[in-house]
Design a protein around this motif. Sequence first.
Motif, mmCIF file in Angstrom:
data_model
loop_
_atom_site.group_PDB
_atom_site.id
_atom_site.type_symbol
_atom_site.label_atom_id
_atom_site.label_comp_id
_atom_site.label_asym_id
_atom_site.label_seq_id
_atom_site.Cartn_x
_atom_site.Cartn_y
_atom_site.Cartn_z
ATOM 1 N N LYS A 62 0.814 -1.211 0.000
ATOM 2 C CA LYS A 62 0.000 0.000 0.000
ATOM 3 C C LYS A 62 0.851 1.265 0.000
ATOM 4 C CE LYS A 62 -4.167 -1.834 2.226
ATOM 5 N NZ LYS A 62 -5.124 -1.363 1.206
ATOM 6 N N LEU A 63 2.143 1.129 0.341
ATOM 7 C CA LEU A 63 3.041 2.288 0.393
ATOM 8 C C LEU A 63 3.850 2.458 -0.892
ATOM 9 C CD1 LEU A 63 4.415 2.027 4.045
ATOM 10 C CD2 LEU A 63 2.447 3.308 3.194
ATOM 11 N N LEU A 102 2.703 11.065 3.465
ATOM 12 C CA LEU A 102 1.658 10.328 2.773
ATOM 13 C C LEU A 102 0.435 11.161 2.395
ATOM 14 C CD1 LEU A 102 1.534 6.873 4.632
ATOM 15 C CD2 LEU A 102 2.653 7.452 2.469
ATOM 16 N N LEU A 106 -2.507 10.851 -0.949
ATOM 17 C CA LEU A 106 -3.602 9.914 -0.729
ATOM 18 C C LEU A 106 -4.952 10.527 -1.102
ATOM 19 C CD1 LEU A 106 -2.586 8.364 2.725
ATOM 20 C CD2 LEU A 106 -2.399 7.313 0.466
ATOM 21 N N ILE A 110 -9.734 6.631 2.259
ATOM 22 C CA ILE A 110 -8.703 5.611 2.438
ATOM 23 C C ILE A 110 -9.215 4.543 3.390
ATOM 24 C CG2 ILE A 110 -6.776 7.143 1.934
ATOM 25 C CD1 ILE A 110 -6.331 7.480 4.905
ATOM 26 N N MET A 114 -4.806 2.382 6.450
ATOM 27 C CA MET A 114 -4.093 3.612 6.133
ATOM 28 C C MET A 114 -4.503 4.742 7.066
ATOM 29 S SD MET A 114 -1.875 3.007 3.823
ATOM 30 C CE MET A 114 -1.423 4.664 3.346
ATOM 31 N N SER A 124 -1.877 -0.454 13.308
ATOM 32 C CA SER A 124 -1.404 -0.235 11.940
ATOM 33 C C SER A 124 0.121 -0.281 11.868
ATOM 34 C CB SER A 124 -1.905 1.110 11.415
ATOM 35 O OG SER A 124 -3.303 1.082 11.210
#
Length: 333
Positions: A62-63, A102, A106, A110, A114, A124
Amino acid sequence: MIRVHFTATDLGRVTFPAEPHPLWETALAARALGAGSISPVARRWRRTAAPRVQGSMRPLFKLISPGGLFPDFLVPDVPGPDLDPAVEALTDTPADVIRGELEPWLPPDIDRYMRGLLDGRAGSRRALGAAVRDFYQQVVAPSSGELHRRYGADLGVRSRAVLHGGTDALLSSLHPDVEWSTPILTTYGPEDGWTADIHLEGRGLELYPSPLVSSCLAMDAPGRRPVLVYPCAELTEPTLDATDALADLLGRTRAAVLRSLTHPATTTQLSRRVGISLASTSEHTRVLRTAGLITTHRTQGTALHALTPTAHNLLTGASQGIQGQIAKSTPNS
């Protein structure tokens, strides 16, 4: 396009990590799995690595942006190549740093994971740390010997460039897509139309070769030495006959130790590169040293091993006569 602006001070502060960092390897490997344009080496690696990916590793992916960019906090600045301290530094990243890197990229909507990462929630953070650890151990580590060998071979090429021509020769020969015209190093980034100007201003530059990228990446994070990742030099692979001959001559493991010393290494680094125990590494280096194929320099409790000219000739295609001389003086494995 990436433009790196040097001062006279920076030319004396160009460095390389002695060996690959686990989180850099993790980030570069994760982006290589989804990249459209990758090197032949990375393509071969991807075929064997992709089946090892598991759902628990999703937080890591996801990053990684579709264009192959990833946040700076994913590769924290830690001393040494150990995985555990690196993962701990990653999961301890302040929430405001994560948000700052981030949030601008984004979408408003989300997922829960996230959102928790942006808010600094422990769950997380643990999920990200576990994903990174699992990915490195299950996807990267099985190929680490080959990746480390290519990394070490590239450092050998760069060492010879510095030896014969200094920093100018080093920066001029990094890659065909890298241009050096004092005082600016120019190359192409991972995305068309993307431009970054990095002004070193005395901080120096860390160069990081990788066989898993086909274009350069740059990191310029506050309070850190900037990093330029560039594609490793092409490693000339021995033919099957040559590989078998060297293994027959020295033994398969001992031949791997010798090939891994295209860039000098400590006993611990060699152990990691080849994937054998420290005791076994010490025994193989002892035999190679007795045979006149390596030298060992000891300082402050550390043994640094390097190839002799005879070993360089052997690895780059020495004549049958030289191989015969070495065979007479090399004990069987």
